[in-house]
Design a protein around this motif. Structure first.
Motif, PDB file in Angstrom:
ATOM      1  N   ARG A 260     -42.222 -14.456  37.692  1.00  0.00           N
ATOM      2  CA  ARG A 260     -40.977 -15.025  38.185  1.00  0.00           C
ATOM      3  C   ARG A 260     -39.843 -14.651  37.243  1.00  0.00           C
ATOM      4  O   ARG A 260     -40.004 -14.692  36.017  1.00  0.00           O
ATOM      5  CB  ARG A 260     -41.093 -16.545  38.311  1.00  0.00           C
ATOM      6  CG  ARG A 260     -42.295 -16.982  39.134  1.00  0.00           C
ATOM      7  CD  ARG A 260     -42.480 -18.480  39.067  1.00  0.00           C
ATOM      8  NE  ARG A 260     -41.511 -19.171  39.885  1.00  0.00           N
ATOM      9  CZ  ARG A 260     -41.125 -20.449  39.672  1.00  0.00           C
ATOM     10  NH1 ARG A 260     -41.568 -21.117  38.622  1.00  0.00           N
ATOM     11  NH2 ARG A 260     -40.257 -21.019  40.481  1.00  0.00           N
ATOM     12  N   ALA A 261     -38.704 -14.304  37.838  1.00  0.00           N
ATOM     13  CA  ALA A 261     -37.565 -13.834  37.052  1.00  0.00           C
ATOM     14  C   ALA A 261     -36.294 -14.534  37.493  1.00  0.00           C
ATOM     15  O   ALA A 261     -36.124 -14.864  38.674  1.00  0.00           O
ATOM     16  CB  ALA A 261     -37.399 -12.324  37.204  1.00  0.00           C
ATOM     17  N   VAL A 262     -35.394 -14.740  36.543  1.00  0.00           N
ATOM     18  CA  VAL A 262     -34.023 -15.187  36.808  1.00  0.00           C
ATOM     19  C   VAL A 262     -33.093 -14.097  36.319  1.00  0.00           C
ATOM     20  O   VAL A 262     -33.235 -13.612  35.180  1.00  0.00           O
ATOM     21  CB  VAL A 262     -33.717 -16.512  36.086  1.00  0.00           C
ATOM     22  CG1 VAL A 262     -32.210 -16.804  36.107  1.00  0.00           C
ATOM     23  CG2 VAL A 262     -34.486 -17.663  36.717  1.00  0.00           C
TER      24      VAL A 262
ATOM     25  N   GLY B 193     -42.681  -6.537  42.867  1.00  0.00           N
ATOM     26  CA  GLY B 193     -43.453  -7.693  43.281  1.00  0.00           C
ATOM     27  C   GLY B 193     -43.078  -9.021  42.672  1.00  0.00           C
ATOM     28  O   GLY B 193     -43.705 -10.042  42.973  1.00  0.00           O
ATOM     29  N   ALA B 194     -42.040  -9.059  41.824  1.00  0.00           N
ATOM     30  CA  ALA B 194     -41.659 -10.316  41.188  1.00  0.00           C
ATOM     31  C   ALA B 194     -40.943 -11.234  42.173  1.00  0.00           C
ATOM     32  O   ALA B 194     -40.278 -10.782  43.110  1.00  0.00           O
ATOM     33  CB  ALA B 194     -40.753 -10.046  39.987  1.00  0.00           C
ATOM     34  N   GLU B 195     -41.079 -12.523  41.941  1.00  0.00           N
ATOM     35  CA  GLU B 195     -40.199 -13.502  42.587  1.00  0.00           C
ATOM     36  C   GLU B 195     -38.920 -13.553  41.764  1.00  0.00           C
ATOM     37  O   GLU B 195     -38.978 -13.724  40.545  1.00  0.00           O
ATOM     38  CB  GLU B 195     -40.857 -14.875  42.612  1.00  0.00           C
ATOM     39  CG  GLU B 195     -39.956 -15.978  43.157  1.00  0.00           C
ATOM     40  CD  GLU B 195     -40.511 -17.361  42.877  1.00  0.00           C
ATOM     41  OE1 GLU B 195     -39.852 -18.121  42.126  1.00  0.00           O
ATOM     42  OE2 GLU B 195     -41.596 -17.671  43.392  1.00  0.00           O
ATOM     43  N   VAL B 196     -37.782 -13.386  42.403  1.00  0.00           N
ATOM     44  CA  VAL B 196     -36.516 -13.252  41.678  1.00  0.00           C
ATOM     45  C   VAL B 196     -35.513 -14.285  42.172  1.00  0.00           C
ATOM     46  O   VAL B 196     -35.309 -14.434  43.381  1.00  0.00           O
ATOM     47  CB  VAL B 196     -35.920 -11.842  41.846  1.00  0.00           C
ATOM     48  CG1 VAL B 196     -34.626 -11.711  41.045  1.00  0.00           C
ATOM     49  CG2 VAL B 196     -36.917 -10.771  41.406  1.00  0.00           C
ATOM     50  N   THR B 197     -34.899 -14.980  41.231  1.00  0.00           N
ATOM     51  CA  THR B 197     -33.810 -15.899  41.558  1.00  0.00           C
ATOM     52  C   THR B 197     -32.505 -15.332  41.013  1.00  0.00           C
ATOM     53  O   THR B 197     -32.398 -15.039  39.818  1.00  0.00           O
ATOM     54  CB  THR B 197     -34.059 -17.290  40.949  1.00  0.00           C
ATOM     55  OG1 THR B 197     -35.231 -17.859  41.540  1.00  0.00           O
ATOM     56  CG2 THR B 197     -32.872 -18.220  41.208  1.00  0.00           C
ATOM     57  N   LEU B 198     -31.532 -15.177  41.895  1.00  0.00           N
ATOM     58  CA  LEU B 198     -30.202 -14.729  41.507  1.00  0.00           C
ATOM     59  C   LEU B 198     -29.388 -15.959  41.131  1.00  0.00           C
ATOM     60  O   LEU B 198     -29.134 -16.825  41.968  1.00  0.00           O
ATOM     61  CB  LEU B 198     -29.526 -13.986  42.658  1.00  0.00           C
ATOM     62  CG  LEU B 198     -30.334 -12.892  43.367  1.00  0.00           C
ATOM     63  CD1 LEU B 198     -29.483 -12.236  44.452  1.00  0.00           C
ATOM     64  CD2 LEU B 198     -30.841 -11.867  42.382  1.00  0.00           C
ATOM     65  N   ALA B 199     -28.984 -16.045  39.874  1.00  0.00           N
ATOM     66  CA  ALA B 199     -28.170 -17.158  39.394  1.00  0.00           C
ATOM     67  C   ALA B 199     -26.717 -16.699  39.403  1.00  0.00           C
ATOM     68  O   ALA B 199     -26.328 -15.846  38.596  1.00  0.00           O
ATOM     69  CB  ALA B 199     -28.596 -17.561  37.987  1.00  0.00           C
TER      70      ALA B 199
ATOM     71  N   PRO C 279     -43.419 -22.083  35.686  1.00  0.00           N
ATOM     72  CA  PRO C 279     -43.174 -21.126  34.603  1.00  0.00           C
ATOM     73  C   PRO C 279     -42.081 -20.119  34.958  1.00  0.00           C
ATOM     74  O   PRO C 279     -41.777 -19.888  36.121  1.00  0.00           O
ATOM     75  CB  PRO C 279     -44.531 -20.424  34.447  1.00  0.00           C
ATOM     76  CG  PRO C 279     -45.161 -20.528  35.799  1.00  0.00           C
ATOM     77  CD  PRO C 279     -44.722 -21.847  36.344  1.00  0.00           C
ATOM     78  N   LEU C 280     -41.499 -19.524  33.913  1.00  0.00           N
ATOM     79  CA  LEU C 280     -40.512 -18.462  34.070  1.00  0.00           C
ATOM     80  C   LEU C 280     -40.904 -17.334  33.126  1.00  0.00           C
ATOM     81  O   LEU C 280     -40.991 -17.534  31.917  1.00  0.00           O
ATOM     82  CB  LEU C 280     -39.108 -18.968  33.733  1.00  0.00           C
ATOM     83  CG  LEU C 280     -37.993 -17.913  33.725  1.00  0.00           C
ATOM     84  CD1 LEU C 280     -37.835 -17.276  35.105  1.00  0.00           C
ATOM     85  CD2 LEU C 280     -36.669 -18.522  33.271  1.00  0.00           C
TER      86      LEU C 280
ATOM     87  N   ALA D  33     -40.006 -23.773  30.510  1.00  0.00           N
ATOM     88  CA  ALA D  33     -40.529 -22.892  31.554  1.00  0.00           C
ATOM     89  C   ALA D  33     -40.938 -21.543  30.986  1.00  0.00           C
ATOM     90  O   ALA D  33     -41.949 -20.954  31.390  1.00  0.00           O
ATOM     91  CB  ALA D  33     -39.476 -22.709  32.650  1.00  0.00           C
ATOM     92  N   LEU D  34     -40.149 -21.028  30.038  1.00  0.00           N
ATOM     93  CA  LEU D  34     -40.484 -19.768  29.390  1.00  0.00           C
ATOM     94  C   LEU D  34     -41.762 -19.918  28.566  1.00  0.00           C
ATOM     95  O   LEU D  34     -42.638 -19.043  28.582  1.00  0.00           O
ATOM     96  CB  LEU D  34     -39.328 -19.314  28.502  1.00  0.00           C
ATOM     97  CG  LEU D  34     -38.052 -18.892  29.236  1.00  0.00           C
ATOM     98  CD1 LEU D  34     -36.857 -18.894  28.289  1.00  0.00           C
ATOM     99  CD2 LEU D  34     -38.205 -17.513  29.869  1.00  0.00           C
ATOM    100  N   ALA D  35     -41.892 -21.026  27.854  1.00  0.00           N
ATOM    101  CA  ALA D  35     -43.098 -21.255  27.057  1.00  0.00           C
ATOM    102  C   ALA D  35     -44.322 -21.407  27.951  1.00  0.00           C
ATOM    103  O   ALA D  35     -45.419 -20.953  27.594  1.00  0.00           O
ATOM    104  CB  ALA D  35     -42.909 -22.494  26.183  1.00  0.00           C
ATOM    105  N   ALA D  36     -44.134 -22.009  29.122  1.00  0.00           N
ATOM    106  CA  ALA D  36     -45.263 -22.200  30.041  1.00  0.00           C
ATOM    107  C   ALA D  36     -45.792 -20.882  30.576  1.00  0.00           C
ATOM    108  O   ALA D  36     -46.959 -20.779  30.960  1.00  0.00           O
ATOM    109  CB  ALA D  36     -44.836 -23.106  31.194  1.00  0.00           C
ATOM    110  N   ALA D  37     -44.940 -19.853  30.594  1.00  0.00           N
ATOM    111  CA  ALA D  37     -45.369 -18.544  31.104  1.00  0.00           C
ATOM    112  C   ALA D  37     -46.347 -17.862  30.147  1.00  0.00           C
ATOM    113  O   ALA D  37     -47.149 -17.022  30.565  1.00  0.00           O
ATOM    114  CB  ALA D  37     -44.157 -17.648  31.335  1.00  0.00           C
ATOM    115  N   GLY D  38     -46.272 -18.182  28.880  1.00  0.00           N
ATOM    116  CA  GLY D  38     -47.223 -17.642  27.912  1.00  0.00           C
ATOM    117  C   GLY D  38     -46.812 -16.337  27.274  1.00  0.00           C
ATOM    118  O   GLY D  38     -47.148 -16.077  26.116  1.00  0.00           O
ATOM    119  N   ASN D  39     -46.103 -15.498  27.997  1.00  0.00           N
ATOM    120  CA  ASN D  39     -45.680 -14.196  27.446  1.00  0.00           C
ATOM    121  C   ASN D  39     -44.325 -13.816  28.019  1.00  0.00           C
ATOM    122  O   ASN D  39     -44.126 -12.711  28.503  1.00  0.00           O
ATOM    123  CB  ASN D  39     -46.722 -13.112  27.761  1.00  0.00           C
ATOM    124  CG  ASN D  39     -46.975 -12.979  29.259  1.00  0.00           C
ATOM    125  OD1 ASN D  39     -46.575 -13.832  30.042  1.00  0.00           O
ATOM    126  ND2 ASN D  39     -47.633 -11.906  29.660  1.00  0.00           N
TER     127      ASN D  39
END
Length: 318
Positions: free
Chosen positions: A27-29, A49-55, A101-102, A144-150
């Motif tokens: 997932r990406a912002v 293939g990423a899920e992308v959110t446009l902020a 996660p992010l 959310a970034l920490a939950a992604a792990g990497n």
């Protein structure tokens, strides 16, 4: 630390650098994802293939961009959310609304060399938008970034960082004459220093951050410049070897996906490779959008990075 180099160059495109990546499940912002290199960065990530959110500030423009990306890539997972980086409440609301996660935070949005403008807090608007807004966003999204792990953070800086370090005694031009290019340069130095300090503090959480110079691309970022009224700018606009948007997004995408950057942070890239130190006397960085000028020592100074982080926390009452 050895310098990171890649097979890619200033002519490489976002599609070329992401060709072998599979971002399914990630997932990406992308801030400022409705136009310019932001929308091209988002499109490339979605194509992989990423899920992308446009902020974005302009929701209608964001919706149009998202629909266009989905149509081009066949990826329905392109979303839009409101974000005004110079508004602390907007930044906080975006972070609070995020669930799960992010993996990728692309700090792409920005303003360049605008006339003096201040936020309600009295902050100089370029610093508030380009640095403080993204700083507050990253803080809010840290869980959310920490939950992604990497997770990776990618901050779009500029060779204009060569124009100014952080003037800690007067960041907001309260006691010195305002200069739009010095203000822009200061904010772009802040983007690099953020990457240095974020990596130092957050690497144990699996989060790394890097900064980049995308190159000169003709986008709405130059809306405050009138080359017809400024001979210096006109010469640049007429003669500079501009990149395409596809080339301009390449370094952002590279930092987001390249396996060469796994676990690596606190660095500055240009033309898809880690920049060399700026050579004193080489003032190409005074050209807005120039690339190949290297990175200034003041932008990688760990003491300045820590000081900026602490001051930014104070400004945001964090």
């Amino acid at each position: 630390m050895s310098r990171i180099t890649t097979p890619f160059t200033r002519e490489s495109t976002a599609d070329e650098v992401i060709a072998d990546a599979n971002l399914s499940g990630r997932r990406a912002v992308v801030t400022g994802g409705a136009s310019g290199i932001g929308v091209e960065t988002a499109r490339a990530l979605a194509a992989a293939g990423a899920e992308v959110t446009l902020a974005v500030r302009n929701l209608e423009a964001g919706r149009q961009a998202a629909a266009g990306i989905s149509a081009k890539t066949g990826n329905p997972g392109v979303f839009v959310a409101p974000l005004e980086l110079a508004d602390r409440a907007s930044v906080a609301a975006f972070a609070a609304s995020w669930e799960g996660p992010l993996h990728l935070l692309i700090n792409n949005a920005g303003v360049m060399a605008e006339p003096l403008n201040r936020t309600p807090e009295g902050w100089e608007h370029q610093f508030a938008t380009n640095h403080l807004g993204h700083f507050g966003l990253a803080l809010g999204l840290h869980p959310a970034l920490a939950a992604a792990g990497n997770a990776r953070i990618v901050s779009v800086s500029s060779s204009a960082h060569l124009r100014s370090g952080i003037v800690f005694d007067d960041i907001h031009f309260e006691n010195r004459p305002y200069d739009e290019w010095s203000a822009y340069g200061q904010s772009k130095t802040a983007n690099v220093l953020f990457a240095v300090e974020a990596t130092k503090r957050w690497a144990p959480d699996g989060i790394t951050a890097n900064a980049l110079m995308p190159g000169g691309i003709r986008t709405a970022l130059q809306r405050h410049q009138d080359p017809e009224a400024n001979p210096w700018l006109k010469e640049i606009f007429d003669n500079y070897p501009w990149k395409t948007v596809e080339q301009g997004a390449a370094t952002s995408v590279l930092l987001a996906v390249s396996p060469l950057l796994a676990g690596v942070g606190g660095r500055y890239f240009e033309d898809c490779n880690e920049a060399l130190p700026h050579a004193p006397g080489d003032e190409g960085g005074n050209v807005p959008g120039a690339s190949g000028d290297g990175v200034a020592a003041h932008a990688l100074d760990p003491e300045a990075a820590t000081r900026l982080w602490d001051i930014s926390l104070e400004m945001l009452d964090r």
